[in-house]
Design an enzyme around this catalytic site. Structure first.
Site, PDB file in Angstrom:
ATOM      1  N   GLY A  71       0.835  -1.212   0.000  1.00 47.56           N
ATOM      2  CA  GLY A  71       0.000   0.000   0.000  1.00 47.56           C
ATOM      3  C   GLY A  71       0.864   1.254   0.000  1.00 47.56           C
ATOM      4  O   GLY A  71       0.629   2.200  -0.771  1.00 47.56           O
ATOM      5  N   THR A  72       1.895   1.245   0.839  1.00 51.94           N
ATOM      6  CA  THR A  72       2.798   2.398   0.944  1.00 51.94           C
ATOM      7  C   THR A  72       3.574   2.589  -0.359  1.00 51.94           C
ATOM      8  O   THR A  72       3.779   3.721  -0.810  1.00 51.94           O
ATOM      9  CB  THR A  72       3.769   2.177   2.130  1.00 51.94           C
ATOM     10  OG1 THR A  72       2.985   1.895   3.283  1.00 51.94           O
ATOM     11  CG2 THR A  72       4.634   3.394   2.395  1.00 51.94           C
ATOM     12  N   THR A  85       7.200  -5.838   5.839  1.00 47.04           N
ATOM     13  CA  THR A  85       5.908  -6.410   6.218  1.00 47.04           C
ATOM     14  C   THR A  85       6.130  -7.788   6.827  1.00 47.04           C
ATOM     15  O   THR A  85       6.950  -8.570   6.315  1.00 47.04           O
ATOM     16  CB  THR A  85       4.887  -6.551   5.063  1.00 47.04           C
ATOM     17  OG1 THR A  85       3.818  -7.396   5.502  1.00 47.04           O
ATOM     18  CG2 THR A  85       5.465  -7.163   3.790  1.00 47.04           C
ATOM     19  N   ASP A 140       4.053  -9.972   6.570  1.00 48.52           N
ATOM     20  CA  ASP A 140       3.361 -10.909   5.667  1.00 48.52           C
ATOM     21  C   ASP A 140       4.296 -11.506   4.613  1.00 48.52           C
ATOM     22  O   ASP A 140       3.960 -12.524   4.005  1.00 48.52           O
ATOM     23  CB  ASP A 140       2.202 -10.206   4.940  1.00 48.52           C
ATOM     24  CG  ASP A 140       1.214  -9.575   5.895  1.00 48.52           C
ATOM     25  OD1 ASP A 140       1.150 -10.018   7.053  1.00 48.52           O
ATOM     26  OD2 ASP A 140       0.519  -8.628   5.485  1.00 48.52           O
ATOM     27  N   ARG A 145      -2.564 -11.737   5.804  1.00 48.52           N
ATOM     28  CA  ARG A 145      -3.498 -11.278   4.758  1.00 48.52           C
ATOM     29  C   ARG A 145      -3.745 -12.377   3.721  1.00 48.52           C
ATOM     30  O   ARG A 145      -4.059 -13.494   4.107  1.00 48.52           O
ATOM     31  CB  ARG A 145      -2.986 -10.006   4.078  1.00 48.52           C
ATOM     32  CG  ARG A 145      -3.174  -8.779   4.913  1.00 48.52           C
ATOM     33  CD  ARG A 145      -3.061  -7.539   4.078  1.00 48.52           C
ATOM     34  NE  ARG A 145      -1.871  -7.567   3.231  1.00 48.52           N
ATOM     35  CZ  ARG A 145      -1.604  -6.662   2.308  1.00 48.52           C
ATOM     36  NH1 ARG A 145      -2.435  -5.676   2.093  1.00 48.52           N
ATOM     37  NH2 ARG A 145      -0.510  -6.731   1.592  1.00 48.52           N
ATOM     38  N   ARG A 176      -9.671 -26.128  20.383  1.00 49.49           N
ATOM     39  CA  ARG A 176      -9.515 -24.747  20.871  1.00 49.49           C
ATOM     40  C   ARG A 176      -8.743 -23.933  19.847  1.00 49.49           C
ATOM     41  O   ARG A 176      -7.901 -24.473  19.116  1.00 49.49           O
ATOM     42  CB  ARG A 176      -8.721 -24.733  22.174  1.00 49.49           C
ATOM     43  CG  ARG A 176      -9.428 -25.348  23.338  1.00 49.49           C
ATOM     44  CD  ARG A 176     -10.480 -24.383  23.889  1.00 49.49           C
ATOM     45  NE  ARG A 176     -10.858 -24.762  25.247  1.00 49.49           N
ATOM     46  CZ  ARG A 176     -11.748 -25.691  25.547  1.00 49.49           C
ATOM     47  NH1 ARG A 176     -12.356 -26.363  24.590  1.00 49.49           N
ATOM     48  NH2 ARG A 176     -12.037 -25.965  26.802  1.00 49.49           N
ATOM     49  N   ARG A 182       3.416  -8.821  15.453  1.00 54.05           N
ATOM     50  CA  ARG A 182       3.977  -7.615  14.846  1.00 54.05           C
ATOM     51  C   ARG A 182       4.740  -6.756  15.843  1.00 54.05           C
ATOM     52  O   ARG A 182       5.488  -5.860  15.457  1.00 54.05           O
ATOM     53  CB  ARG A 182       2.826  -6.779  14.285  1.00 54.05           C
ATOM     54  CG  ARG A 182       2.844  -6.686  12.810  1.00 54.05           C
ATOM     55  CD  ARG A 182       1.573  -6.138  12.263  1.00 54.05           C
ATOM     56  NE  ARG A 182       1.201  -4.826  12.716  1.00 54.05           N
ATOM     57  CZ  ARG A 182       0.065  -4.226  12.355  1.00 54.05           C
ATOM     58  NH1 ARG A 182      -0.764  -4.840  11.551  1.00 54.05           N
ATOM     59  NH2 ARG A 182      -0.223  -3.030  12.797  1.00 54.05           N
TER      60      ARG A 182
HETATM   61  O1  F6P Z   1       0.017  -6.385   6.839  1.00 53.10           O
HETATM   62  C1  F6P Z   1       0.313  -6.652   8.168  1.00 53.10           C
HETATM   63  C2  F6P Z   1      -0.903  -7.094   8.910  1.00 53.10           C
HETATM   64  O2  F6P Z   1      -0.533  -7.386  10.251  1.00 53.10           O
HETATM   65  C3  F6P Z   1      -1.654  -8.282   8.290  1.00 53.10           C
HETATM   66  O3  F6P Z   1      -1.014  -9.515   8.550  1.00 53.10           O
HETATM   67  C4  F6P Z   1      -3.012  -8.143   8.938  1.00 53.10           C
HETATM   68  O4  F6P Z   1      -3.992  -8.727   8.135  1.00 53.10           O
HETATM   69  C5  F6P Z   1      -3.189  -6.638   8.988  1.00 53.10           C
HETATM   70  O5  F6P Z   1      -1.890  -6.073   8.938  1.00 53.10           O
HETATM   71  C6  F6P Z   1      -3.905  -6.154  10.229  1.00 53.10           C
HETATM   72  O6  F6P Z   1      -4.098  -4.777  10.140  1.00 53.10           O
HETATM   73  P1  F6P Z   1      -4.542  -3.861  11.381  1.00 53.10           P
HETATM   74  O7  F6P Z   1      -3.331  -3.635  12.236  1.00 53.10           O
HETATM   75  O8  F6P Z   1      -5.031  -2.616  10.749  1.00 53.10           O
HETATM   76  O9  F6P Z   1      -5.596  -4.638  12.123  1.00 53.10           O
END
Ligand code: F6P
Length: 365
Positions: free
Chosen positions: A121-122, A142, A144, A188, A283, A292
């Site tokens: 996106g950036t 990222t 991801d 994602r 579960r 993150r």
């Molecule tokens: O792109 C990084 C990410 O952590 C994805 O893995 C996740 O789907 C999304 O961002 C979550 O975004 P937010 O922090 O806006 O909930």
């Protein structure tokens, strides 16, 4: 050094990611200590460029941040200057193109180039500013790992570490209670985190968005294991996993964000279905932003430092509009515009998928 290169802006955009500070540090220290250039930090991604929140970054400002998670500049994953959301009188968002405002602030601070640290996106926004005549050098971040052009992004290794540790930990509860245990991980539309963490901790089932799953196949695996004396099953499920012929589970839609869909919740859906179809207690743990946050693992600190340094070197050698990337074990760069709108997904015949299948891992097929 190009004669017109004196003042460099740096910003971090999109979701935060372990290693961002290591890049900011590498860029700033190299610029100041090695080349006596001025560096300016733009706060909260492109929002700081829109709102003229731009401040000098000194060597002291980036001291002691190598191991810190997050970003000292702040970030934003809801801000695209081409479609900037402002509330109308009734509080509803209306969208404005504020490119001119950004250009004005860029000129006001007499910046000569931008180092843009972010995900797809950036980089799409950076490409827009390239077309307006700003020299942008991108640095791919990222968790991801889904950015086109590079074999790896920093942040990914840390996310895999956290996810693998979580899978290892639920193992003991699964074995003691004879349960199926699901760990839902981020990523994602790309299954890289689930694939690597799942393989690293020997998950019995790995579900990724690229391979739509069948609930019957998943349940068969769970039941087969209990019939053969393994009275538990570990499942690593990517947030983007979807059933064959079905849809991803959406947690939230945010219309002000350039990527409005927030995934999440598929792990619990699968847990309920396993219980229903097999009677085996199941579960689900959703790791979410734990993947993150916090300290980057050493591999990410190293990669982020290499990328930050390479971005600065690209500017010094007169390059324009490049994305620094890792190809094999070499840091190099590619045309920033060439990756626009692309996502790097897990190929169905990826060697790691093949190895996992060969050691008995079920991908829900
Ligand atoms: O792109 C990084 C990410 O952590 C994805 O893995 C996740 O789907 C999304 O961002 C979550 O975004 P937010 O922090 O806006 O909930």
């Amino acid at each position: 050094m190009p004669a017109n290169l004196r003042r460099i802006g740096v910003l971090t955009g999109g979701g935060d990611c372990p290693g961002l500070n290591a890049v900011i540090r590498a860029v700033t220290k190299t610029a100041i200590l090695r080349h006596q250039l001025d560096v300016f930090g733009i706060e909260d991604g492109f929002q700081g460029l829109i709102q003229n929140r731009i401040r000098p970054l000194l060597s002291d400002d980036v001291s002691n941040i190598l191991t810190q998670g997050g970003t000292i500049l702040g970030t934003n994953n809801k801000c695209d200057p081409r479609r900037y959301a402002v509330p109308d009188a009734a509080g509803k968002p209306v969208f404005l193109d504020v490119t001119d405002r950004c250009m004005e602030h860029f000129r006001l601070h007499q910046l000569d180039a931008l180092i843009v640290i972010g995900g797809d996106g950036t980089m799409a926004v950076a490409s827009h500013f390239v077309r307006q005549g700003i020299n942008c050098i991108g640095v791919p971040k990222t968790i991801d790992n889904d950015l086109e052009g590079t074999d790896v992004t920093f942040g990914f290794a840390t996310a895999v570490q956290v996810a693998a540790e979580a899978l290892d930990r639920v193992h003991t509860t699964a074995a003691s209670h004879h349960r199926a245990m699901i760990v839902e991980v981020m990523g994602r539309n790309a299954g890289w985190i689930a694939l690597h963490a799942g393989v690293a901790s020997g998950a019995d089932v790995i579900l990724i968005p690229e391979i739509p799953y069948s609930m019957d196949a998943v349940c068969r695996k769970v039941v087969d294991r209990s019939r053969h004396g393994k009275r538990f099953t570990i499942l690593c499920v990517s947030e983007g996993a979807k059933p064959a012929g079905g849809r991803q589970v959406v947690r939230k839609v945010d219309p002000t964000s350039p990527d409005p869909i927030r995934l999440g919740g598929v792990g619990q859906v699968i847990a309920d279905q396993i219980e229903q179809q097999t009677g085996i207690e199941t579960r689900c743990t959703v790791l979410g932003h734990v993947q993150r946050g916090g300290t980057p693992v050493p591999d990410d600190r190293v990669l982020a430092t290499q990328f930050g340094h390479a971005a600065f070197q690209a500017l010094m050698s007169g390059k324009q509009n490049r994305l620094v990337v890792m190809k094999g074990r070499t840091v190099t760069d590619v045309d920033l515009l060439s990756i626009e709108g692309k996502q790097r997904l897990v190929p169905l015949e990826h060697p790691l998928v093949v190895s996992a299948k060969d050691v008995g891992t079920c991908f829900g097929e």
